[in-house]
Design a protein around this motif. Structure first.
Motif, PDB file in Angstrom:
ATOM      1  N   TYR A 706      23.273 -17.626 -53.226  1.00  0.00           N
ATOM      2  CA  TYR A 706      22.905 -18.244 -51.961  1.00  0.00           C
ATOM      3  C   TYR A 706      21.986 -17.301 -51.192  1.00  0.00           C
ATOM      4  O   TYR A 706      21.888 -16.104 -51.491  1.00  0.00           O
ATOM      5  CB  TYR A 706      24.157 -18.527 -51.116  1.00  0.00           C
ATOM      6  CG  TYR A 706      24.876 -17.283 -50.645  1.00  0.00           C
ATOM      7  CD1 TYR A 706      24.502 -16.619 -49.475  1.00  0.00           C
ATOM      8  CD2 TYR A 706      25.934 -16.753 -51.387  1.00  0.00           C
ATOM      9  CE1 TYR A 706      25.146 -15.466 -49.054  1.00  0.00           C
ATOM     10  CE2 TYR A 706      26.586 -15.595 -50.976  1.00  0.00           C
ATOM     11  CZ  TYR A 706      26.184 -14.960 -49.804  1.00  0.00           C
ATOM     12  OH  TYR A 706      26.816 -13.798 -49.408  1.00  0.00           O
ATOM     13  N   CYS A 711      25.281 -21.565 -47.227  1.00  0.00           N
ATOM     14  CA  CYS A 711      26.711 -21.858 -47.309  1.00  0.00           C
ATOM     15  C   CYS A 711      27.247 -22.485 -46.030  1.00  0.00           C
ATOM     16  O   CYS A 711      28.300 -23.127 -46.053  1.00  0.00           O
ATOM     17  CB  CYS A 711      27.489 -20.594 -47.657  1.00  0.00           C
ATOM     18  SG  CYS A 711      27.148 -19.973 -49.325  1.00  0.00           S
ATOM     19  N   ARG A 712      26.546 -22.285 -44.913  1.00  0.00           N
ATOM     20  CA  ARG A 712      26.978 -22.937 -43.676  1.00  0.00           C
ATOM     21  C   ARG A 712      26.937 -24.454 -43.844  1.00  0.00           C
ATOM     22  O   ARG A 712      27.801 -25.175 -43.315  1.00  0.00           O
ATOM     23  CB  ARG A 712      26.101 -22.512 -42.507  1.00  0.00           C
ATOM     24  CG  ARG A 712      26.530 -23.133 -41.176  1.00  0.00           C
ATOM     25  CD  ARG A 712      25.648 -22.679 -40.030  1.00  0.00           C
ATOM     26  NE  ARG A 712      25.757 -21.249 -39.809  1.00  0.00           N
ATOM     27  CZ  ARG A 712      26.742 -20.675 -39.115  1.00  0.00           C
ATOM     28  NH1 ARG A 712      27.706 -21.421 -38.619  1.00  0.00           N
ATOM     29  NH2 ARG A 712      26.757 -19.373 -38.947  1.00  0.00           N
ATOM     30  N   LEU A 714      27.532 -26.053 -46.550  1.00  0.00           N
ATOM     31  CA  LEU A 714      28.682 -26.444 -47.366  1.00  0.00           C
ATOM     32  C   LEU A 714      29.938 -26.556 -46.524  1.00  0.00           C
ATOM     33  O   LEU A 714      30.706 -27.517 -46.645  1.00  0.00           O
ATOM     34  CB  LEU A 714      28.902 -25.429 -48.496  1.00  0.00           C
ATOM     35  CG  LEU A 714      27.851 -25.370 -49.598  1.00  0.00           C
ATOM     36  CD1 LEU A 714      28.217 -24.294 -50.607  1.00  0.00           C
ATOM     37  CD2 LEU A 714      27.706 -26.714 -50.298  1.00  0.00           C
ATOM     38  N   PHE A 731      30.534 -16.331 -55.045  1.00  0.00           N
ATOM     39  CA  PHE A 731      29.288 -16.643 -54.354  1.00  0.00           C
ATOM     40  C   PHE A 731      28.574 -15.319 -54.097  1.00  0.00           C
ATOM     41  O   PHE A 731      29.181 -14.379 -53.571  1.00  0.00           O
ATOM     42  CB  PHE A 731      29.554 -17.347 -53.024  1.00  0.00           C
ATOM     43  CG  PHE A 731      29.909 -18.802 -53.148  1.00  0.00           C
ATOM     44  CD1 PHE A 731      28.946 -19.777 -52.954  1.00  0.00           C
ATOM     45  CD2 PHE A 731      31.203 -19.200 -53.437  1.00  0.00           C
ATOM     46  CE1 PHE A 731      29.262 -21.121 -53.061  1.00  0.00           C
ATOM     47  CE2 PHE A 731      31.534 -20.539 -53.544  1.00  0.00           C
ATOM     48  CZ  PHE A 731      30.556 -21.508 -53.356  1.00  0.00           C
ATOM     49  N   MET A 736      25.005 -14.353 -45.157  1.00  0.00           N
ATOM     50  CA  MET A 736      26.154 -15.154 -44.761  1.00  0.00           C
ATOM     51  C   MET A 736      26.896 -14.485 -43.604  1.00  0.00           C
ATOM     52  O   MET A 736      27.327 -13.344 -43.710  1.00  0.00           O
ATOM     53  CB  MET A 736      27.125 -15.367 -45.935  1.00  0.00           C
ATOM     54  CG  MET A 736      28.230 -16.377 -45.608  1.00  0.00           C
ATOM     55  SD  MET A 736      29.521 -16.512 -46.863  1.00  0.00           S
ATOM     56  CE  MET A 736      28.576 -16.992 -48.294  1.00  0.00           C
ATOM     57  N   TRP A 741      31.738 -17.078 -44.041  1.00  0.00           N
ATOM     58  CA  TRP A 741      32.441 -16.420 -45.147  1.00  0.00           C
ATOM     59  C   TRP A 741      33.912 -16.819 -45.122  1.00  0.00           C
ATOM     60  O   TRP A 741      34.473 -17.250 -46.144  1.00  0.00           O
ATOM     61  CB  TRP A 741      32.281 -14.915 -44.955  1.00  0.00           C
ATOM     62  CG  TRP A 741      32.833 -14.021 -46.014  1.00  0.00           C
ATOM     63  CD1 TRP A 741      33.980 -14.171 -46.729  1.00  0.00           C
ATOM     64  CD2 TRP A 741      32.245 -12.797 -46.478  1.00  0.00           C
ATOM     65  NE1 TRP A 741      34.155 -13.133 -47.587  1.00  0.00           N
ATOM     66  CE2 TRP A 741      33.110 -12.275 -47.450  1.00  0.00           C
ATOM     67  CE3 TRP A 741      31.097 -12.100 -46.137  1.00  0.00           C
ATOM     68  CZ2 TRP A 741      32.846 -11.061 -48.089  1.00  0.00           C
ATOM     69  CZ3 TRP A 741      30.835 -10.898 -46.784  1.00  0.00           C
ATOM     70  CH2 TRP A 741      31.696 -10.390 -47.746  1.00  0.00           C
ATOM     71  N   LEU A 744      34.458 -20.449 -45.939  1.00  0.00           N
ATOM     72  CA  LEU A 744      34.189 -20.725 -47.350  1.00  0.00           C
ATOM     73  C   LEU A 744      35.410 -20.392 -48.202  1.00  0.00           C
ATOM     74  O   LEU A 744      35.834 -21.180 -49.054  1.00  0.00           O
ATOM     75  CB  LEU A 744      32.981 -19.905 -47.810  1.00  0.00           C
ATOM     76  CG  LEU A 744      32.441 -20.200 -49.202  1.00  0.00           C
ATOM     77  CD1 LEU A 744      31.577 -21.453 -49.170  1.00  0.00           C
ATOM     78  CD2 LEU A 744      31.617 -19.034 -49.737  1.00  0.00           C
ATOM     79  N   VAL A 753      33.283 -13.538 -52.392  1.00  0.00           N
ATOM     80  CA  VAL A 753      31.941 -13.491 -51.827  1.00  0.00           C
ATOM     81  C   VAL A 753      31.404 -12.091 -52.029  1.00  0.00           C
ATOM     82  O   VAL A 753      32.061 -11.108 -51.672  1.00  0.00           O
ATOM     83  CB  VAL A 753      31.940 -13.848 -50.330  1.00  0.00           C
ATOM     84  CG1 VAL A 753      30.543 -13.668 -49.737  1.00  0.00           C
ATOM     85  CG2 VAL A 753      32.425 -15.277 -50.126  1.00  0.00           C
TER      86      VAL A 753
END
Length: 1010
Positions: A706, A711-712, A714, A731, A736, A741, A744, A753
């Motif tokens: 990413y 990822c935000r 997601l 990930f 991020m 984080w 997620l 992560v």
């Protein structure tokens, strides 16, 4: 009657029994059996190279409800479903309204090319059988598979996306092989044990033309030696009784060896690699006939039976179908039986097969309610526990020998369970990281290293392993290497030469990597161009990079012709025949010679050294126009080796990359790491929240890369059922924020992560390997040269110096400008800079701490905590000054993101008439159906931020614009400022007296007291 008379009476009877037994034994020795062979009647409807499709004659007095297709395992004959009249699943199903079909693989040993069959052949046979039965009956087909036959059913269903399938029913079919070990063990260690075992069998397995049926038969028997002895004693005890022997003969012959057939060697090797070693049933990314899929693609309902005493398909391994196929309806039924007893014996005939009939009738709409065993206990009309026939093979009186061997090991592993993950990490460090990091430290300028060479080495080492996964297709390392050579030959024929700068203007596609590798193998320089460039911006980029040749895809032909006239344009990729290519471009696809399998003569292929320029990648342009940064072979290798080491990538992994491939993280880190690690690379055209999890499951992705705020999106998307069931273990990327984080990890389950810090042109890499501190970018890579944080001037962005002209270092937790020492003597401390020498010099700070030293100015503000971990604070250009204080936009945004009504936000500084500096302003997207709460927001910022950092304005927007690397774009927002007369969006202003954010009115948009 005398005692002597009483004792003599049984003698004739004993003699008769002995005589009958001897006669029966002689018959068996001569003919191998007593009675005539038994088999339910059927017609062969379709005969193919790999299978025959049987259609059984049903009971004419019973109306057929639905077609059922039986699939046997590889090593067992089709008669597993038809052992004897009283143990025939086929007879039972037919008598209860099922239209019975069967996929018969026959005996490979007796078939033409039977021993050459692959695992694909068997799965495709089921696929073809489904197609045929559905066409012949006009109904959806219900698949029934025992053991590996059930695995074939799952695989075929995933392959065809469950088309024409009414439901899937399996009996003792494992899905997660790592849970099939005889002892409890952490998944990571299970994977290693299996891989080590595979390595130990490599020689014998590679040389084997197959697994003989007699060996499989012995294997079944050895699982329960006491029972096998009981079977033998039982047989001799009944030797005198011909009727009893004939009744049990089909079962005796089946278990004695007739029921087990040769397992083709190629299919065995495929099965071991994909199903056992790579665990593709559970992790996804199964490849059949060049197409990739996962069990998550199945949307047909599933009924699976679990043998509570099954040693071949352990309950946890069978139940794993629920995780592997999270988007469909699944029902599990526990049966008090072993592996064989799930389909043969009194328990099977009294419980299993009646449940199957009820299930099919329910799913076919012929019954109103679900099978009794699937109802809550209170709703059942009878006890579901059936008596077990002591003569059937599903009883297990004792398993002393097996249990004695596993009990101690089970206890030992149980004690080690708490430390197994740590042990796993130690093994990975020793096996993968240290050798790769050692390679990093030895990347001197004269070392042969380049992309083309790395691909060629992998193509020789693992030619048949999958490299690319694209659009449902799979391509091996050998295929990828061959296409690179074909493209190289075509380009050389059309005039491409070593040393030229060759532009690549393409959307995400494997051919983009093909072009980069071919250019690198040629010894030319690949110029990676943003596929969204048009007009003047494209022309500027082409001129800045001195492009002499251009490779594009069909979508960019017109753009290329209007923006580039300095040399040839070659088009790679299939194109629409209704729209032929213009005459002034080269159709590279048409010029590819399928016979070419090596570089053209006269070209010194893969000759690039570590210090040679490999490609140019444009920076994001945060300080002026995008600049072409120099990427040497050494820098590519450093990124690729570092990624492979940090992510512990190996051929068992699948890397998912939805990032643009002209971006450094996508090309150097994601794709490079996959290539070096020998992993599979699943490419996406672009990042899509809607498609993300379905693609991840389909490809079996274990590592996802990413950048920025990807990822935000997601964690901001609506929750979906079973979204935590996926194969991703890690990930990896940069940008991020801590709150994303945490969301997620909390939302999507057991994922790690790995946040790192790096830049396209920079010589510093930080990585948070442990993942303990959410939001931290970690520490420098082992072996890297010195980095430091220094005090700086927020207005100019330049470091501050003391009276002696030296840089001033920062203390713990003090934000500072990140610098990295430049050294030509350290392979990780090179600064290759930009194509333009003047631009390169502008990024170097000289004589910082000593005369003659040189430092790369990252332009980023970070802080270092007392433990030595680094935290990203802001870009120098984004930090603003208000009331004499430096304010970090990142820090403010992280606090605002915690507001319950905030979906996402970006912070920037704006000019306000009558005030010095820049006031903080936030553009905020509200959560769905949420309302802005000024009181709550004021309380939040007052609790977590110093006064000057409190944003003075909040603008509510519908969406935030971002770059293709998922960084929010603030240029337009900053220029528009906070004037409500020029902005239609609602704006709220900071009110310290009322401790709230109130609506800003056009008549007084410059309030007092800011």
């Amino acid at each position: 009657m005398s005692d002597s008379n009483r004792k003599s009476l049984p003698v004739p009877r004993v003699l008769r029994r002995v005589g009958a037994g001897a006669k029966n034994a002689l018959t068996i020795l001569k003919r191998g059996r007593l009675g005539a062979p038994y088999r339910a009647s059927f017609d062969v409807v379709r005969q193919e190279r790999t299978y025959a499709l049987r259609h059984y004659h049903g009971d004419d007095s019973v109306e057929a409800v639905a077609p059922v297709l039986l699939v046997p395992p590889l090593m067992v004959t089709s008669e597993i479903y038809d052992i004897s009249p009283e143990l025939s699943a086929i007879n039972f199903l037919g008598a209860n309204g099922m239209d019975v079909w069967l996929c018969d693989y026959g005996n490979p040993l007796a078939e033409d090319d039977g021993l050459e069959r692959t695992l694909d052949d068997h799965i495709l046979a089921v696929d073809d059988a489904i197609e045929t039965v559905a066409r012949e009956t006009g109904q959806k087909v219900h698949l029934l598979g025992y053991s590996q036959g059930g695995m074939f059913c799952y695989q075929a269903a995933g392959y065809r996306r469950a088309k024409d399938i009414g439901s899937i029913i399996t009996f003792g079919s494992p899905v997660d092989i790592r849970k099939n070990l005889p002892v409890r063990v952490h998944d990571d260690i299970a994977a290693r044990l299996i891989k080590v075992a595979r390595q130990g069998l490599k020689g014998p397995i590679e040389d084997l033309d197959g697994l003989p049926g007699w060996l499989t038969s012995r294997g079944f028997k050895l699982l329960n030696p006491q029972k096998e002895l009981g079977q033998i004693l039982d047989f001799f005890g009944l030797l005198h009784d011909r009727d009893a022997l004939e009744q049990r003969e089909p079962k005796r012959l089946f278990l004695g060896g007739d029921g087990f057939v040769h397992w083709p060697g190629e299919a065995l090797r495929d099965f071991i690699d994909q199903v056992i070693v790579q665990n593709r049933m559970a992790s996804g990314g199964f490849v059949v006939d060049g197409r990739t899929f996962s069990l998550s693609d199945i949307d047909a309902p599933i009924l699976y039976f679990v043998g509570q005493r099954d040693d071949l398909a352990r309950p946890a391994a069978v139940r794993a179908i629920e995780r592997a196929a999270p988007d469909t309806e699944t029902h599990g039924v526990d049966i008090p039986a072993g592996h064989f007893g799930l389909v043969v014996g009194s328990t099977a005939m009294g419980t299993v097969w009646p449940t199957v009939v009820d299930w099919v009738r329910w799913k076919a709409g012929a019954a109103d309610d679900k099978p009794e065993l699937l109802r809550p206990q209170a709703e059942r009309t009878q006890d579901d526990a059936k008596p077990v026939d002591p003569q059937s093979n599903d009883d297990s009186n004792t398993r002393m020998l097996y249990d004695l061997a596993t009990e101690l090991a089970d206890g030992l592993w149980h004690k080690l369970g708490d430390v197994s993950r740590d042990f796993s990490n130690i093994v990975d460090t020793v096996r993968w990281q240290l050798p790769r990091l050692a390679q990093l430290e030895n990347l001197d300028d004269g070392q042969p290293v380049n992309i083309g060479l790395a691909l060629e080495e992998q193509a020789h080492a693992i030619p048949d392993k999958t490299f690319f996964l694209w659009d449902g297709r799979a391509f091996t390392y050998a295929q990828a290497n061959r296409r690179v050579n074909q493209l190289l030959s075509a380009m050389v024929d059309d005039g491409a030469k070593p040393g030229q700068h060759i532009g690549v203007l393409m959307d995400n596609h494997p051919d983009l990597l093909t072009a980069v590798a071919a250019i690198n193998r040629l010894g030319a320089v690949a110029v990676l161009l943003n596929s969204g460039l048009r007009g003047v911006s494209l022309t500027q980029a082409l001129e800045a990079a001195n492009v002499e040749w251009l490779v594009c895809d069909p979508a960019h032909v017109d753009t290329s012709r209007t923006g580039f006239d300095a040399g040839p344009i070659g088009v790679l990729g299939a194109h629409d025949e209704d729209r032929p290519l213009p005459d002034d471009v080269i159709d590279l696809e048409a010029n590819l010679d399928p016979q070419v399998d090596a570089p053209p003569e006269g070209i010194e292929a893969n000759a690039g050294l570590a210090g040679d320029l490999a490609m140019l990648i444009f920076t994001s342009g945060t300080t002026g126009l995008p600049k072409p940064a120099k990427i040497t072979n050494r820098r590519w290798a450093m990124a690729a080796l570092g990624a492979a080491a940090a992510c512990m990538l190996s051929p068992k992994d699948t890397v998912y990359c939805a990032l643009p491939l002209y971006h450094a993280t996508g090309l150097l880190v994601g794709c490079g790491g996959a290539l070096i690690g020998g992993a599979r690379l699943a490419l996406a055209r672009e990042f899509s929240v809607r498609q993300f999890w379905s693609e991840v499951r389909r490809y079996g992705a274990t590592v996802v890369f990413y950048v920025g705020e990807m990822c935000r999106y997601l964690v901001s998307a609506p929750e979906q059922p079973n979204e935590h069931r996926h194969p991703v273990r890690m990930f990896v990327g940069n940008g991020m924020r801590a709150e994303v984080w945490n969301k997620l990890v909390d939302r999507f389950g057991r994922v790690r992560v790995l946040e790192f810090y790096g830049s396209t042109e920079g010589n510093v890499v930080l990585a948070n390997f442990g993942g303990e501190k959410a939001g931290s970018v970690g520490r420098p890579l082992p072996g890297t040269d010195e980095i430091t944080l220094v005090r700086y001037d927020a207005a100019s962005g330049q470091p501050l110096r003391d009276d002696a002209g030296r840089l001033r270092s920062c203390g713990d937790d003090e934000p500072g400008l990140l610098l990295a020492r430049i050294s030509d003597s350290h392979p990780l401390a090179y600064f290759d800079g930009y194509l333009d020498a003047e631009q390169t010099e502008q990024k170097i700070i000289r004589d910082g701490f000593h005369d003659g030293d040189a430092w790369f100015n990252t332009g980023d503000v970070l802080r270092r905590d007392a433990d030595g971990d680094f935290w990203f604070v802001d870009r120098v250009g984004d930090t603003f000054r208000w009331h004499g204080e430096n304010v970090s936009t990142q820090q403010v945004a992280q606090v605002l993101d915690e507001a319950s009504f905030c979906k996402m936000t970006v912070v920037y500084g704006v000019e306000v008439p009558g005030y010095d500096g820049r006031a903080g302003m936030a553009a905020m997207v509200l959560d769905d159906d949420a309302e802005f709460d000024g009181d709550a927001l004021f309380a939040l910022v007052d609790e977590h931020l110093f006064p000057a950092a409190h944003p003075r304005f909040v603008r509510l927007v519908d969406a935030l614009e971002h770059t293709d690397s998922f960084k929010f774009i603030t240029t337009t927002l900053r220029d528009e400022g906070a004037n409500p007369t020029a902005i239609d969006d609602p704006i709220y202003v900071y009110d310290a007296d009322a401790r709230t954010y109130r609506p800003l009115t056009p008549d007084a948009w410059v309030p007092e007291g800011l």
